[in-house]
Design a protein around this motif. Structure first.
Motif, mmCIF file in Angstrom:
data_model
loop_
_atom_site.group_PDB
_atom_site.id
_atom_site.type_symbol
_atom_site.label_atom_id
_atom_site.label_comp_id
_atom_site.label_asym_id
_atom_site.label_seq_id
_atom_site.Cartn_x
_atom_site.Cartn_y
_atom_site.Cartn_z
ATOM 1 N N SER A 123 0.823 -1.218 0.000
ATOM 2 C CA SER A 123 0.000 0.000 0.000
ATOM 3 C C SER A 123 0.854 1.265 0.000
ATOM 4 C CB SER A 123 -0.952 0.004 1.193
ATOM 5 O OG SER A 123 -0.228 -0.045 2.403
ATOM 6 N N ASP A 124 2.046 1.208 0.567
ATOM 7 C CA ASP A 124 2.942 2.369 0.553
ATOM 8 C C ASP A 124 3.374 2.725 -0.863
ATOM 9 O OD1 ASP A 124 2.950 2.692 3.349
ATOM 10 O OD2 ASP A 124 4.550 1.204 3.557
ATOM 11 N N LEU A 125 3.441 1.727 -1.728
ATOM 12 C CA LEU A 125 3.832 1.979 -3.115
ATOM 13 C C LEU A 125 2.788 2.848 -3.814
ATOM 14 C CD1 LEU A 125 4.984 -1.586 -4.239
ATOM 15 C CD2 LEU A 125 6.417 0.290 -3.388
ATOM 16 N N ASN A 165 2.141 6.582 -1.015
ATOM 17 C CA ASN A 165 3.240 7.524 -0.781
ATOM 18 C C ASN A 165 3.572 8.143 -2.134
ATOM 19 O OD1 ASN A 165 5.952 8.540 -0.813
ATOM 20 N ND2 ASN A 165 6.323 7.481 1.120
ATOM 21 N N PRO A 166 3.201 9.401 -2.367
ATOM 22 C CA PRO A 166 3.359 9.999 -3.702
ATOM 23 C C PRO A 166 4.785 9.938 -4.250
ATOM 24 C CG PRO A 166 2.073 11.441 -2.285
ATOM 25 C CD PRO A 166 2.603 10.328 -1.429
ATOM 26 N N TYR A 167 5.759 10.186 -3.412
ATOM 27 C CA TYR A 167 7.154 10.146 -3.868
ATOM 28 C C TYR A 167 7.537 8.733 -4.282
ATOM 29 C CZ TYR A 167 12.205 10.080 -3.826
ATOM 30 O OH TYR A 167 13.510 9.889 -4.176
ATOM 31 N N LEU A 168 7.231 7.781 -3.428
ATOM 32 C CA LEU A 168 7.569 6.390 -3.697
ATOM 33 C C LEU A 168 6.813 5.876 -4.924
ATOM 34 C CD1 LEU A 168 9.293 4.098 -2.626
ATOM 35 C CD2 LEU A 168 7.425 3.478 -1.100
ATOM 36 N N ASN A 169 5.552 6.244 -5.051
ATOM 37 C CA ASN A 169 4.745 5.831 -6.191
ATOM 38 C C ASN A 169 5.370 6.305 -7.500
ATOM 39 O OD1 ASN A 169 2.351 6.691 -8.175
ATOM 40 N ND2 ASN A 169 1.742 4.882 -7.018
ATOM 41 N N ARG A 170 5.733 7.547 -7.554
ATOM 42 C CA ARG A 170 6.345 8.109 -8.767
ATOM 43 C C ARG A 170 7.674 7.420 -9.061
ATOM 44 N NH1 ARG A 170 9.096 13.843 -9.116
ATOM 45 N NH2 ARG A 170 9.678 13.806 -11.290
ATOM 46 N N LEU A 171 8.472 7.233 -8.034
ATOM 47 C CA LEU A 171 9.772 6.594 -8.193
ATOM 48 C C LEU A 171 9.638 5.168 -8.717
ATOM 49 C CD1 LEU A 171 12.847 6.902 -7.686
ATOM 50 C CD2 LEU A 171 12.427 5.894 -5.444
ATOM 51 N N ILE A 172 8.727 4.402 -8.157
ATOM 52 C CA ILE A 172 8.525 3.012 -8.585
ATOM 53 C C ILE A 172 8.068 2.971 -10.035
ATOM 54 C CG2 ILE A 172 7.112 0.935 -8.254
ATOM 55 C CD1 ILE A 172 9.324 1.334 -6.139
ATOM 56 N N LEU A 173 7.088 3.798 -10.393
ATOM 57 C CA LEU A 173 6.599 3.793 -11.775
ATOM 58 C C LEU A 173 7.705 4.151 -12.761
ATOM 59 C CD1 LEU A 173 3.047 5.243 -11.258
ATOM 60 C CD2 LEU A 173 3.586 3.119 -12.460
ATOM 61 N N MET A 174 8.579 5.057 -12.384
ATOM 62 C CA MET A 174 9.680 5.424 -13.273
ATOM 63 C C MET A 174 10.722 4.304 -13.333
ATOM 64 S SD MET A 174 10.011 9.498 -12.565
ATOM 65 C CE MET A 174 11.292 9.749 -13.769
ATOM 66 N N GLU A 229 0.665 -9.605 -14.886
ATOM 67 C CA GLU A 229 1.265 -9.057 -13.665
ATOM 68 C C GLU A 229 1.657 -7.591 -13.866
ATOM 69 O OE1 GLU A 229 2.337 -9.430 -9.701
ATOM 70 O OE2 GLU A 229 1.633 -11.106 -10.900
ATOM 71 N N TRP A 230 2.234 -7.279 -15.017
ATOM 72 C CA TRP A 230 2.579 -5.879 -15.325
ATOM 73 C C TRP A 230 1.315 -5.027 -15.333
ATOM 74 C CZ3 TRP A 230 7.169 -3.666 -15.266
ATOM 75 C CH2 TRP A 230 8.308 -4.431 -15.493
ATOM 76 N N THR A 231 0.281 -5.507 -16.000
ATOM 77 C CA THR A 231 -0.963 -4.749 -16.117
ATOM 78 C C THR A 231 -1.583 -4.509 -14.747
ATOM 79 O OG1 THR A 231 -1.344 -5.666 -18.325
ATOM 80 C CG2 THR A 231 -3.252 -4.727 -17.198
ATOM 81 N N GLU A 232 -1.659 -5.544 -13.935
ATOM 82 C CA GLU A 232 -2.228 -5.399 -12.588
ATOM 83 C C GLU A 232 -1.405 -4.440 -11.738
ATOM 84 O OE1 GLU A 232 -2.551 -9.326 -10.954
ATOM 85 O OE2 GLU A 232 -4.130 -9.894 -12.351
ATOM 86 N N GLY A 233 -0.085 -4.541 -11.817
ATOM 87 C CA GLY A 233 0.784 -3.667 -11.033
ATOM 88 C C GLY A 233 0.654 -2.214 -11.435
ATOM 89 N N ILE A 234 0.682 -1.949 -12.723
ATOM 90 C CA ILE A 234 0.578 -0.572 -13.211
ATOM 91 C C ILE A 234 -0.808 -0.001 -12.909
ATOM 92 C CG2 ILE A 234 0.538 0.846 -15.306
ATOM 93 C CD1 ILE A 234 2.863 -0.996 -16.331
#
Length: 78
Positions: free
Chosen positions: A16-18, A21-30, A44-49
């Motif tokens: 849930s932190d991914l 957490n706006p900073y972490l979310n942006r970082l992970i997506l990048m 799995e990629w589709t569900e994660g994104i």
């Protein structure tokens, strides 16, 4: 271990932190763009994104998924 579980473990946080957490979310997506696409299934990629963006996505192939991540990165860097 799935995409979200892998990223949460790598960052030492809950899944849930991914998302929340706006900073972490942006970082992970990048950072996902650097991950080998064959590491996870297209599903799995589709569900994660979808989870990380909060928007439903349908990718018909890995190329579409990579293009989405490239566009996301480009938008974030502008």
């Amino acid at each position: 271990m799935g995409l979200l579980e892998t990223e949460a473990a790598r960052c030492g946080v809950f899944i849930s932190d991914l998302k929340y957490n706006p900073y972490l979310n942006r970082l992970i997506l990048m950072d996902l763009l650097e991950m080998p696409e064959e590491r996870f299934s297209l599903e799995e990629w589709t569900e994660g994104i979808t989870y990380l963006t909060g928007t439903a996505h349908i990718f018909n192939n890995m190329s579409e998924m990579k293009a989405f991540l490239q566009n996301y990165r480009k938008e974030q860097l502008e």
